[in-house]
Scaffold this active site. Structure first.
Site, PDB file in Angstrom:
ATOM      1  N   LYS A 191       0.814  -1.212   0.000  1.00  0.00           N
ATOM      2  CA  LYS A 191       0.000   0.000   0.000  1.00  0.00           C
ATOM      3  C   LYS A 191       0.856   1.274   0.000  1.00  0.00           C
ATOM      4  CE  LYS A 191      -2.737   0.517   3.571  1.00  0.00           C
ATOM      5  NZ  LYS A 191      -3.743   0.294   4.621  1.00  0.00           N
ATOM      6  N   LYS A 192       1.913   1.268   0.858  1.00  0.00           N
ATOM      7  CA  LYS A 192       2.649   2.522   1.090  1.00  0.00           C
ATOM      8  C   LYS A 192       4.086   2.511   0.580  1.00  0.00           C
ATOM      9  CE  LYS A 192       0.083   3.643   5.319  1.00  0.00           C
ATOM     10  NZ  LYS A 192       0.141   3.864   6.760  1.00  0.00           N
TER      11      LYS A 192
HETATM   12  N1  CTP Z   1      -7.116   6.220  14.355  1.00  0.00           N
HETATM   13  C1  CTP Z   1      -7.882   7.144  15.093  1.00  0.00           C
HETATM   14  N2  CTP Z   1      -7.348   8.364  15.378  1.00  0.00           N
HETATM   15  C2  CTP Z   1      -6.120   8.687  14.969  1.00  0.00           C
HETATM   16  C3  CTP Z   1      -5.321   7.771  14.245  1.00  0.00           C
HETATM   17  C4  CTP Z   1      -5.863   6.519  13.947  1.00  0.00           C
HETATM   18  O1  CTP Z   1      -9.020   6.867  15.455  1.00  0.00           O
HETATM   19  N3  CTP Z   1      -5.664   9.902  15.261  1.00  0.00           N
HETATM   20  C5  CTP Z   1      -7.707   4.932  14.020  1.00  0.00           C
HETATM   21  C6  CTP Z   1      -7.820   4.733  12.503  1.00  0.00           C
HETATM   22  O2  CTP Z   1      -8.988   5.390  12.000  1.00  0.00           O
HETATM   23  C7  CTP Z   1      -7.907   3.223  12.417  1.00  0.00           C
HETATM   24  C8  CTP Z   1      -7.016   2.753  13.580  1.00  0.00           C
HETATM   25  O3  CTP Z   1      -6.868   3.882  14.458  1.00  0.00           O
HETATM   26  O4  CTP Z   1      -9.233   2.821  12.653  1.00  0.00           O
HETATM   27  C9  CTP Z   1      -5.656   2.276  13.102  1.00  0.00           C
HETATM   28  O5  CTP Z   1      -5.122   3.325  12.340  1.00  0.00           O
HETATM   29  P1  CTP Z   1      -3.683   3.326  11.654  1.00  0.00           P
HETATM   30  O6  CTP Z   1      -3.829   3.516  10.198  1.00  0.00           O
HETATM   31  O7  CTP Z   1      -2.883   2.198  12.126  1.00  0.00           O
HETATM   32  O8  CTP Z   1      -3.080   4.652  12.363  1.00  0.00           O
HETATM   33  P2  CTP Z   1      -2.536   6.028  11.844  1.00  0.00           P
HETATM   34  O9  CTP Z   1      -1.993   6.637  13.053  1.00  0.00           O
HETATM   35  O10 CTP Z   1      -3.585   6.809  11.086  1.00  0.00           O
HETATM   36  O11 CTP Z   1      -1.356   5.617  10.843  1.00  0.00           O
HETATM   37  P3  CTP Z   1      -0.730   6.359   9.544  1.00  0.00           P
HETATM   38  O12 CTP Z   1      -0.244   7.696   9.953  1.00  0.00           O
HETATM   39  O13 CTP Z   1       0.396   5.432   9.153  1.00  0.00           O
HETATM   40  O14 CTP Z   1      -1.824   6.417   8.504  1.00  0.00           O
END
Ligand code: CTP
Length: 147
Positions: free
Chosen positions: A51-52
């Site tokens: 994905k990334k």
């Molecule tokens: N999530 C959340 N609030 C945040 C960050 C994440 O509620 N501030 C939730 C996401 O919506 C998801 C879960 O935590 O349901 C796992 O998210 P993940 O993609 O692992 O975390 P991110 O911190 O958003 O990672 P990235 O920056 O790599 O996208």
């Protein structure tokens, strides 16, 4: 790793959960409160790479162990493919699918087998933001010549 779920309302959510932070904890706690058992599909290292184009900082075994140790989590499984969501929901007998509201509407196709709930993300925090902050702070802490 999934504990006894017989006749319980099972909530399922998915995510990478790399560098576990407060936004992760809050969504897991709110998801768990919707049912009796919360199961978390932790995305695999390969899925993230596809994905990334980069691997998570922590490997899938460690991320699964950390998420499984959270008090409100009833069990974890490895999410190896985005295309297998329906399969995972059926296999684990999910009643509710919880996703962050960054995915609003994107999982409505599963509402024939589960209740789909989008929860508001915690503001101002993400794994990406944390990584950037660490990089930024590291420069300041380890550069005694230019404080
Ligand atoms: N999530 C959340 N609030 C945040 C960050 C994440 O509620 N501030 C939730 C996401 O919506 C998801 C879960 O935590 O349901 C796992 O998210 P993940 O993609 O692992 O975390 P991110 O911190 O958003 O990672 P990235 O920056 O790599 O996208």
């Amino acid at each position: 790793m999934v504990k006894n779920n017989k006749s319980k309302k099972i909530v399922i959510t998915f995510g990478t959960f790399d560098l576990f932070h407060i936004g992760h904890l809050r969504i897991l706690e709110r998801a768990a409160a919707l049912g009796d058992v919360l199961l978390v599909g932790v995305s695999s290292d390969e899925l993230n790479f596809n994905k990334k184009k980069t691997y998570p900082t922590y490997c899938q075994q460690d991320r699964m162990e950390i998420v499984n140790a959270i008090k409100c989590v009833g069990g974890v499984f490895l999410e190896e493919s985005l295309e297998k969501k329906r399969e995972y929901l059926l296999h684990h007998k999910g009643a509710i699918l919880v996703m962050g509201d960054d995915w609003e509407g994107k999982f409505d196709e599963f509402s024939d087998i589960v209740e789909v709930v989008y929860l508001q993300r915690t503001e101002l925090i993400s794994t990406t933001e944390a990584k950037n902050r660490i990089i930024d702070q590291a420069g300041k802490v380890y550069d005694p010549v230019f404080p």
